[in-house]
Design a protein around this motif. Structure first.
Motif, PDB file in Angstrom:
ATOM      1  N   LEU A  67       0.830  -1.210   0.000  1.00 12.79           N
ATOM      2  CA  LEU A  67       0.000   0.000   0.000  1.00 12.79           C
ATOM      3  C   LEU A  67       0.860   1.254   0.000  1.00 12.79           C
ATOM      4  O   LEU A  67       0.556   2.240  -0.678  1.00 12.79           O
ATOM      5  N   GLU A  68       1.946   1.209   0.773  1.00 10.67           N
ATOM      6  CA  GLU A  68       2.836   2.373   0.829  1.00 10.67           C
ATOM      7  C   GLU A  68       3.523   2.615  -0.509  1.00 10.67           C
ATOM      8  O   GLU A  68       3.534   3.732  -1.029  1.00 10.67           O
ATOM      9  N   GLY A  98       2.635   1.593  -3.378  1.00  9.87           N
ATOM     10  CA  GLY A  98       1.661   1.885  -4.424  1.00  9.87           C
ATOM     11  C   GLY A  98       1.007   3.247  -4.293  1.00  9.87           C
ATOM     12  O   GLY A  98       0.200   3.615  -5.158  1.00  9.87           O
ATOM     13  N   ALA A 136      -1.217   4.311  -2.041  1.00 10.63           N
ATOM     14  CA  ALA A 136      -2.657   4.149  -1.852  1.00 10.63           C
ATOM     15  C   ALA A 136      -3.285   5.343  -1.152  1.00 10.63           C
ATOM     16  O   ALA A 136      -4.389   5.779  -1.514  1.00 10.63           O
ATOM     17  N   VAL A 137      -2.602   5.897  -0.151  1.00 13.71           N
ATOM     18  CA  VAL A 137      -3.177   7.020   0.594  1.00 13.71           C
ATOM     19  C   VAL A 137      -3.270   8.253  -0.284  1.00 13.71           C
ATOM     20  O   VAL A 137      -4.266   9.003  -0.238  1.00 13.71           O
ATOM     21  N   GLU A 138      -2.267   8.474  -1.119  1.00 16.63           N
ATOM     22  CA  GLU A 138      -2.316   9.617  -2.034  1.00 16.63           C
ATOM     23  C   GLU A 138      -3.380   9.421  -3.108  1.00 16.63           C
ATOM     24  O   GLU A 138      -4.067  10.383  -3.496  1.00 16.63           O
ATOM     25  N   ALA A 139      -3.530   8.188  -3.569  1.00 18.30           N
ATOM     26  CA  ALA A 139      -4.516   7.923  -4.615  1.00 18.30           C
ATOM     27  C   ALA A 139      -5.946   7.918  -4.072  1.00 18.30           C
ATOM     28  O   ALA A 139      -6.888   8.275  -4.790  1.00 18.30           O
ATOM     29  N   TYR A 140      -6.108   7.529  -2.821  1.00 14.42           N
ATOM     30  CA  TYR A 140      -7.440   7.454  -2.205  1.00 14.42           C
ATOM     31  C   TYR A 140      -7.414   8.213  -0.880  1.00 14.42           C
ATOM     32  O   TYR A 140      -7.247   7.618   0.195  1.00 14.42           O
ATOM     33  N   LEU A 166      -8.906   7.270   2.683  1.00 13.66           N
ATOM     34  CA  LEU A 166      -8.287   6.408   3.685  1.00 13.66           C
ATOM     35  C   LEU A 166      -7.802   7.198   4.896  1.00 13.66           C
ATOM     36  O   LEU A 166      -7.681   6.640   5.993  1.00 13.66           O
ATOM     37  N   LEU A 226      -9.267   0.872   7.829  1.00 16.88           N
ATOM     38  CA  LEU A 226      -7.905   0.339   7.821  1.00 16.88           C
ATOM     39  C   LEU A 226      -7.622  -0.452   9.093  1.00 16.88           C
ATOM     40  O   LEU A 226      -6.954  -1.495   9.055  1.00 16.88           O
TER      41      LEU A 226
END
Length: 373
Positions: free
Chosen positions: A285-286, A288, A290-294, A297, A306
């Protein structure tokens, strides 16, 4: 985090298995909070509370189950197969993940520089090798605290085997060595259990108050005070302060761990798998983004989701099928690498008496006297 292969199922203690399972859930949940706690004072405060005691609790339990270690050949074989081999395999796996998915192709593959979760196995290997020393000392715990305090103000401690962490967590391991069963039973008293609730609430309130100002580096124990832009003397002070807080919160945690067998008790035997594997989805997730993309979260609902997902994933990773699938890595037999155990000594069947006095068992009898007539 004692290795499951070292305990027979019929001898397993439900209390400690429950404690290991609950502790590994807290580890995974705290790791899941790391990328989303910026901007949330409450999440940061909860993170600080969990980080105060979750690894000390693991280390204390590891020390408690290392009390009988004396360096015998069978114990050394288990130490290599149950600690050193998993360390080498997962250190390589996490390093390759960092190189390929993390966008760091220059990251070296080194077995002397633990990355992410593998530091605990390296530390456990070192701690267990030193058990005979701590068992021989008259006052091992004060000596271990002094070592940790000295390390906390010594920026020259090298990064090999994450030695700074090894030394700063050392008192908790030694505490586990000196604990006895009656000490653990004290935590089961109703008065202790009743006091545990306000203790945790006070800890959360204090963490909420200091969350914006206190550096998280103190909780990781990877740096000396000077490396945290603090005066040298703050290292020993924080060693004692955080150590005291860790002991109080660990006692509060263990006071509420159930003693009877529950649905999660068997999962404690697979805590080593949950610990070593839960980092892969979190790192994915890091890497990829994920937090920036979604960004959802990082919202309150996203943090709750989470938290639940991390608890569910690490629970799945502690189950029997996962443990059996990884047995070749976490519990390898390695019979080819070690000499076979020597056969047990056969007692001397001859009765003790004057004829056998003065010679070692199994020695040949003395020759008969020769007449000089």
């Amino acid at each position: 985090m004692p290795h499951p292969s070292h305990e027979k199922q019929k001898q397993r203690n439900a209390f400690f298995d429950n404690a290991k399972y609950l502790a590994i859930v807290l580890v995974a949940v705290a790791h899941a909070w790391e990328p989303v706690m910026d901007g949330s004072r409450t999440t940061r405060a909860l993170y600080m509370v969990v980080y105060t005691f979750h690894m000390p609790a693991f280390v204390i339990v590891s020390g408690y189950f290392s009390r009988s270690f004396a360096g015998r050949p069978d114990q050394m074989r288990r130490l290599v197969s149950g600690v050193l081999v998993p360390y080498a395999v997962f250190e390589a796996a996490y390093s390759l993940l960092r190189r390929w998915a993390g966008g760091e192709p220059e990251h070296p593959l080194s077995l002397t520089d633990p990355f992410y979760l593998t530091w605990f196995l390296a530390a456990l290997f070192v701690w267990r090798l030193t058990v005979p020393l701590w068992r021989a000392l008259r006052h091992p715990l004060p000596v271990a605290v002094a070592v940790a305090a000295a390390a906390s103000c010594a920026p020259g401690v090298g990064a090999d085997l994450d030695l700074q962490r090894v030394l700063q967590f050392l008192p908790f391991f030694v505490l586990g060595l000196v604990l006895r069963e009656e000490h653990v039973l004290l935590l089961r008293r109703p008065a202790v259990r009743a006091a545990a609730v306000p203790v945790v609430l006070v800890a959360v309130a204090v963490a909420y108050a200091v969350a914006p100002r206190l550096r998280l580096g103190w909780f990781f124990r990877t740096s000396a005070a000077q490396e945290l832009d603090a005066p040298w003397w703050s290292g020993p002070v924080m060693t004692l302060a955080l150590g005291g807080c860790a002991l109080v919160l660990t006692a509060a945690f263990l006071a509420w761990v159930p003693e009877r067998r529950l649905w999660c008790t068997a999962l404690g035997a697979g805590s080593v798998c949950g610990y070593l594997l839960h980092g892969f989805p979190l790192k994915a997730l890091e890497y990829g983004g994920a937090v920036e993309a979604y960004p959802v979260l990082a919202s309150p609902a996203g943090r709750i989701a989470l938290t639940a997902a991390a608890a569910a994933v690490v629970t799945l990773l502690c189950t029997g099928p996962v443990r059996r699938a990884l047995r070749c890595v976490t519990e390898p037999r390695l019979a080819w690498a070690f000499r076979p155990a020597p056969p047990p000594a056969v007692p001397d069947p001859r009765p003790a008496g004057p004829a056998g006095a003065g010679r070692a068992p199994g020695a040949a009898p003395a020759p008969a006297a020769v007449s000089r007539r």
